[in-house]
Design a protein around this motif. Sequence first.
Motif, PDB file in Angstrom:
ATOM      1  N   VAL A  62       0.816  -1.123   0.077  1.00  0.00           N
ATOM      2  CA  VAL A  62      -0.113  -0.008   0.292  1.00  0.00           C
ATOM      3  C   VAL A  62       0.940   1.221  -0.148  1.00  0.00           C
ATOM      4  CG1 VAL A  62      -1.572   1.274   1.326  1.00  0.00           C
ATOM      5  CG2 VAL A  62      -1.860  -1.118   0.953  1.00  0.00           C
ATOM      6  N   ALA A  63       2.001   1.235   0.890  1.00  0.00           N
ATOM      7  CA  ALA A  63       2.722   2.349   0.966  1.00  0.00           C
ATOM      8  C   ALA A  63       3.377   2.714  -0.416  1.00  0.00           C
ATOM      9  CB  ALA A  63       3.839   2.125   1.986  1.00  0.00           C
ATOM     10  N   VAL A  94       1.476   6.018   7.197  1.00  0.00           N
ATOM     11  CA  VAL A  94       2.066   7.507   7.238  1.00  0.00           C
ATOM     12  C   VAL A  94       3.612   7.224   7.571  1.00  0.00           C
ATOM     13  CG1 VAL A  94       2.156   9.659   8.527  1.00  0.00           C
ATOM     14  CG2 VAL A  94      -0.227   8.531   7.977  1.00  0.00           C
ATOM     15  N   LEU A  95       3.807   6.283   8.759  1.00  0.00           N
ATOM     16  CA  LEU A  95       5.060   6.192   8.999  1.00  0.00           C
ATOM     17  C   LEU A  95       6.082   5.459   7.767  1.00  0.00           C
ATOM     18  CD1 LEU A  95       4.946   4.810  12.591  1.00  0.00           C
ATOM     19  CD2 LEU A  95       5.682   7.100  11.809  1.00  0.00           C
ATOM     20  N   GLU A  96       5.528   4.738   6.996  1.00  0.00           N
ATOM     21  CA  GLU A  96       6.166   3.971   6.002  1.00  0.00           C
ATOM     22  C   GLU A  96       6.301   4.992   5.011  1.00  0.00           C
ATOM     23  OE1 GLU A  96       7.170   1.033   5.413  1.00  0.00           O
ATOM     24  OE2 GLU A  96       6.618   0.253   7.314  1.00  0.00           O
ATOM     25  N   ILE A  97       5.329   5.997   4.681  1.00  0.00           N
ATOM     26  CA  ILE A  97       5.671   7.003   3.553  1.00  0.00           C
ATOM     27  C   ILE A  97       6.738   7.959   3.940  1.00  0.00           C
ATOM     28  CG2 ILE A  97       4.449   8.904   2.266  1.00  0.00           C
ATOM     29  CD1 ILE A  97       3.424   6.227   1.094  1.00  0.00           C
ATOM     30  N   LYS A 125       1.695   6.981  -6.789  1.00  0.00           N
ATOM     31  CA  LYS A 125       0.692   8.181  -6.879  1.00  0.00           C
ATOM     32  C   LYS A 125       1.088   9.609  -6.504  1.00  0.00           C
ATOM     33  CE  LYS A 125      -2.700   5.667  -8.456  1.00  0.00           C
ATOM     34  NZ  LYS A 125      -3.465   5.573  -9.898  1.00  0.00           N
ATOM     35  N   LEU A 126       1.775   9.555  -5.461  1.00  0.00           N
ATOM     36  CA  LEU A 126       2.417  10.739  -4.926  1.00  0.00           C
ATOM     37  C   LEU A 126       3.271  11.316  -5.776  1.00  0.00           C
ATOM     38  CD1 LEU A 126       2.840  10.324  -0.972  1.00  0.00           C
ATOM     39  CD2 LEU A 126       1.066  11.963  -2.329  1.00  0.00           C
ATOM     40  N   SER A 127       4.146  10.515  -6.397  1.00  0.00           N
ATOM     41  CA  SER A 127       5.362  11.061  -7.280  1.00  0.00           C
ATOM     42  C   SER A 127       4.689  11.272  -8.680  1.00  0.00           C
ATOM     43  CB  SER A 127       6.365   9.898  -7.430  1.00  0.00           C
ATOM     44  OG  SER A 127       6.920   9.572  -6.336  1.00  0.00           O
ATOM     45  N   GLU A 128       3.595  10.794  -9.005  1.00  0.00           N
ATOM     46  CA  GLU A 128       2.965  11.188 -10.391  1.00  0.00           C
ATOM     47  C   GLU A 128       2.014  12.461 -10.399  1.00  0.00           C
ATOM     48  OE1 GLU A 128       1.214   7.488 -11.808  1.00  0.00           O
ATOM     49  OE2 GLU A 128       3.045   6.499 -12.049  1.00  0.00           O
TER      50      GLU A 128
END
Length: 786
Positions: free
Chosen positions: A25-26, A51-54, A32-35
């Motif tokens: 999931v991370a 959140v911690l993984e991200i 998605k965040l990068s794109e």
Amino acid sequence: MLHGRKAVSASVNIKNASKLGDILVAAHFSKKLSESGTLNLSHDQVSDQLVLEILRRPSLDVSKKIDFFKWCSLKPKYKHSSSTYSLMLQTLSRAGYVDQVDQVLNSMKEDRLVISSGDFKLLLDVFIRAARFDLALELTDRMEELGTGLELHQDVYSSVLVALVRKNQLSLALSILFKLLEMSDSNDAKGVDSSACSQLLVALRKAAMKDEFRKVFDRLREIKSFSWNTRIYNVCIHAFGCWGDLNTSLTLFKEMKEKSLGDSACEHDLGTYNSLIHSLCLDGKIKDAISVFEELKVSGHEPDAVTYRIIIQGCCRCYRSDDAIRLFGDMQYNGLLPTTVIYNSVLDCLFKVRRVSDACQLYERMVQDGVRASCWTHNIVIDGLFKNGKPVAAYTIFCDLKKKGRFVDGITFSIVVTQLCKEADLDEALILLEEMEGRGFKVDLVTLSSVIIGLQKGGKWDLADTLLKRVRERYLVPHALQWAANMEASLKSPHSRKNDLMPIFPSSGSLAEILRFINASTFSPSADTDEETDANKNDPWSSSPYMDRLADHARPGGSFVKNFTLDRARRVQAKGASSFDMDMVNTYLCIFLSKGKLSVACKLFEIFTEAGFDPTTYTYNSMMTAFVKKGYFDVAFGVLRQMSEKICPTDIATYNVIIQGLGKMQRADLASSVLDKLVKEGGYIDIVMYNTLINVLGKDGRIEEAGKMFEQMKASGVNADVVTYNTLIEVHSKAGLLKDAYRYLKMMLDAGCSPNHVTDTTLDFLGKEMDKFRYQKASILPNKPT
């Protein structure tokens, strides 16, 4: 057993699967965040673990992490945990996003979460490294608002205080220190680290922040849990000694020694002795300093190069040349090599006491020993030769050094220019001034003042334009000429009639002022006391009995103000328009006073004191000297009264003027009392003072005392000059002691002291007296029978 193993295995598989799912999931969210950022994301799968993984992903840009952190906060009924806040603060700090920290802290406050001590320290370190001291100060101010229960231990602040001190951010360091001290009282924390606190105190001393130093010192003494050690005591003893508060330094030594009986961390060491010797030297207590130095050598501590430098420089400041030479030899005997600074101090002292041959030999020895001579060394030699009547030798050295290029500086040129102005060789002075500019040296205020005085004495004010053309530093000369024009305009402007009718230096009577000056109480820690009382107090097993006696006579709570100063005038460097302060006032005062224009000088003094300029010791001495020469003793001692009211410290020149005035008033008895006061205040007797006393005693008929003063002068290592011998020859001639006068004449010639025109006049009088004596002796002899 088999079923148990299967259950454990299934549990592990479930955890691994869950962890693998979080990772997948991370990874999906990161892609998605990068794109496209947070546009195509859903809040359904948001959790603390996600959140911690991200935030932990190094490949993801920090700006994307910030957007994701804010986007997660928009999820209904979701709040970031302490772990996510901590990780976000660390991410922002490491990436240098200092401005985003404040928003995170505000969000943390709304969620009623408390920042950890580790994160708090991290943020302070980041703010300091980024030079955002405003944010660091704001963070400390908001510290209580971020949550309750925050434990602030000394390890949180120690490194921060040290970093602030090293970056010279003392105001912020003080703010953090006082906040920590307040919290220490309320939270019963461990307090302040003594090492960090000592570094702060050292920085405050170097920055001459006396009030702040005293505030920190008093606050630390109020805290019972603060750990005082040898380092802290040494720093405080040295600081208060540098500021003239010898009482506090001695009191701290006494307290330190009492604590050392039960605490080995407070035992005095070599640094303690060095600080105390330095304090005594600065306060003029050279005899006490030498006694403490001798006590140091038998106390189990060996003096080092710093100790010798302090005591030798102290002796040189008070012109104790014999002691300086003895300690200089002792230093070499113990295997310590004198540095250039020590050589410079001894050379300056020898030239000042007219021991020219000894100074030249020491200069040659310095070169032979391989000690590198600095520009300051050459300046001392050149200036000393000029002032001891050896201008040819001084100018020869100057020309040789000029050819080598790197051994002269602006002060060297200034010394020679000043000498040329004294000899009225203004054309050569201006040529040298132009060469000085050509070599890239700036013309300072001392050089410019010398040229202005030389132009005035030579009546060549028309050369002001020439001076303006010769000096390349155009920012300095126009300000000087403008300053002079404004000063002359101020003198010509109408003045208040009320002020004109009021005396500028009121006095209640000359002798009353002098008696009040003599009887003024002064503290001397080495004053004589009852021997029996001292014997009862002294510890027979003490390793420092002399220091114990000094400390017993110290009175705590002393001030920084000194009654007598050993400070000498410093050169005034050119700083543009800001250079023209009381130093330029003193320059023009000297011009008017030398011409006998006392009323103009008084008006100038009044104008600039009303304008906010603070008179210096040199200003008052110049005024007093002029009034004494004119015979206005009441006004002169009125100046002395105002000087004491303004808490302006006296120096050796002040005492010279007072004794000159008493001599003209034929009060040699009071002159002796003034001399005793000078010695008690830590003063010294230079050659000018010896000449003044010999003249006063001789003209008052105290010939024997004048002779004793001359012997004391020789015993103290001060060589007599032409003024000394002229005075002795004159007073003995007028007293009818012709044989003694002739003996002093022979002594003068044997010493290699060149006579001057005053000597010729005195010798003419001596010759007439001797002829008169021969005639009288011949007239009373019986006529022999033819």
